[in-house]
Design a protein around this motif. Structure first.
Motif, PDB file in Angstrom:
ATOM      1  N   ASN A  90       0.737  -1.068  -0.063  1.00 34.74           N
ATOM      2  CA  ASN A  90      -0.077   0.029  -0.064  1.00 34.74           C
ATOM      3  C   ASN A  90       0.883   1.435   0.108  1.00 34.74           C
ATOM      4  N   ARG A  91       1.871   1.134  -0.563  1.00 34.12           N
ATOM      5  CA  ARG A  91       3.128   2.339  -0.724  1.00 34.12           C
ATOM      6  C   ARG A  91       3.544   2.843   0.585  1.00 34.12           C
ATOM      7  N   PRO A 210      10.987  -1.919   6.586  1.00 35.40           N
ATOM      8  CA  PRO A 210      11.885  -1.040   5.815  1.00 35.40           C
ATOM      9  C   PRO A 210      11.104  -0.001   4.844  1.00 35.40           C
ATOM     10  N   ASP A 211      10.201  -0.457   4.148  1.00 35.96           N
ATOM     11  CA  ASP A 211       9.610   0.478   3.227  1.00 35.96           C
ATOM     12  C   ASP A 211       9.035   1.666   3.796  1.00 35.96           C
ATOM     13  N   GLU A 212       8.233   1.362   5.143  1.00 35.19           N
ATOM     14  CA  GLU A 212       7.524   2.587   5.980  1.00 35.19           C
ATOM     15  C   GLU A 212       8.793   3.411   6.357  1.00 35.19           C
ATOM     16  N   ARG A 213       9.830   2.888   6.840  1.00 34.46           N
ATOM     17  CA  ARG A 213      10.821   3.985   7.514  1.00 34.46           C
ATOM     18  C   ARG A 213      11.413   4.785   6.252  1.00 34.46           C
ATOM     19  N   LEU A 217      11.203   8.733   6.250  1.00 37.98           N
ATOM     20  CA  LEU A 217      12.388   9.538   6.305  1.00 37.98           C
ATOM     21  C   LEU A 217      12.052  10.474   4.942  1.00 37.98           C
ATOM     22  N   THR A 218      11.633   9.887   3.946  1.00 40.90           N
ATOM     23  CA  THR A 218      11.553  11.087   2.569  1.00 40.90           C
ATOM     24  C   THR A 218      10.783  12.113   2.806  1.00 40.90           C
ATOM     25  N   VAL A 219       9.736  11.894   3.526  1.00 35.69           N
ATOM     26  CA  VAL A 219       8.425  12.998   3.803  1.00 35.69           C
ATOM     27  C   VAL A 219       9.196  13.841   4.788  1.00 35.69           C
ATOM     28  N   ALA A 220       9.733  13.289   5.914  1.00 33.97           N
ATOM     29  CA  ALA A 220      10.364  14.331   6.925  1.00 33.97           C
ATOM     30  C   ALA A 220      11.430  15.206   6.434  1.00 33.97           C
TER      31      ALA A 220
END
Length: 345
Positions: A90-91, A210-213, A217-220
């Motif tokens: 779910n991305r 890992p994908d959620e982290r 990180l990208t959004v932050a």
């Protein structure tokens, strides 16, 4: 099917068509079908088997033979295919809809454009007053930018992330007040580096997938960069207050023209042309001149249109339009105003 002379039901790979003949010793007379070829005892205690009547074990539908002649642990040394657990990812976005149709790009619209224009004109008026007034508008812009960016990326409420992004922008404002005009870019770059490092360290404490982290990180990091870049309006004020005035007027005009109910390419071209014209007019009114004002207005308008495009992605909600759709155009115009202000100012 039941084998002759026994009370056992055939296992999934003892069924007809799997290449095993009956009577080969795979069935016993004790009421249980052996699973020697798969290494599993078919005693009814394993997964996927249902208890039958009279103490016999009957294979459930989960262990039914495959129609393509293969099965899990098929005899002959071949292993069947493993079924993939779960559905499509779910991305990594909490609450993100999996199945949506239609165009995912929805422009913010007229209400967001009006709010952006009001904020841009307030910035232009504050530039005529002085640096502290510009700082007040910039801080407001940074707060809306941080909240809108997280909501745009499907992460809400994300209070800690929004607070960190806002504090990063506020630190840039403080650093600009403490540094000289010549070192404004160095001060902003230093603040940005420190806060990005802090975001990386905080993400090390995240024990999620890992994908959620990676997504978090990208959004932050994106929120940190945007709020810090929004402080470029304050840096531009130190270089040339007239550049901030021209940039604010150009952004206000560009977003309003872009929101008109006309074909997309037509409003895009019209917004750039009108932004350049408004910049030229504002440059004539200030000390920049028409030519420098037109160049600065064109650049600021282009940055505002990029921000509008970013706020239109992925079926944005009304809340996204009223936060990211309002703040991103003006935030992305800040670095352009600063750079062109140094050139023409």
């Amino acid at each position: 099917m039941n084998l002759p002379g026994s009370n056992a039901a055939a296992g999934s790979h003892d069924a007809t068509g799997t290449g095993h003949a009956t009577g080969t010793g795979h069935a016993t007379g004790t009421g249980h079908a052996t699973g020697a070829s798969t290494g599993r005892a078919a005693t009814g205690t394993g997964p996927g088997r249902a208890p039958g009547t009279g103490g016999d074990d009957v294979p459930s539908t989960g262990n039914a033979p495959r129609t393509d002649g293969t099965s899990d642990g098929a005899p002959g040394g071949r292993r069947g295919r493993r079924r993939k657990k779960g559905g499509p990812p779910n991305r990594g976005v909490p609450g993100h809809p999996e199945h949506r149709t239609g165009d995912p790009i929805i422009p913010p619209g007229g209400q967001s454009a009006a709010l952006t224009a009001a904020l841009a004109l307030a910035l232009a008026a504050a530039a005529a007053i002085g640096r502290p007034a510009v700082a007040v508008v910039v801080v407001l812009l940074q707060a809306v930018t941080a909240a809108g960016w997280y909501r745009l990326n499907g992460m809400w409420p994300a209070r800690q992330g929004i607070a960190l992004g806002f504090l990063a922008g506020l630190s840039a404002v403080v650093a600009l007040f403490l540094s000289s005009d010549r070192n404004a870019a160095t001060a902003v770059a230093g603040v940005l580096g420190i806060w990005v490092l802090l975001v990386l360290l905080l993400q090390l404490r995240n024990h999620g997938a890992p994908d959620e982290r990676l997504y978090g990180l990208t959004v932050a990091v994106g929120a940190t960069v945007l709020t810090v870049l929004a402080a470029a309006h304050l840096a531009a004020q130190a270089v040339s207050s007239d550049a901030v005035v021209v940039g604010g007027v150009a952004v206000a005009v560009a977003v309003c023209v872009r929101a008109l109910p006309l074909p997309g390419l037509l409003t895009l071209a019209a917004a750039l042309v009108v932004a350049a014209g408004a910049g030229a007019a504002a440059g004539t009114w200030t000390d920049l001149g028409a030519g420098a004002g037109a160049l600065l207005g064109l650049g600021a308008g282009g940055g505002a249109l990029i921000g509008l495009r970013a706020a239109s992605y992925d079926w944005p909600s009304r809340f996204v339009h009223l936060t990211a759709g309002v703040a991103l155009p003006l935030a992305l115009a800040g670095p352009v105003v600063y750079l062109l202000g140094r050139v023409v100012g």
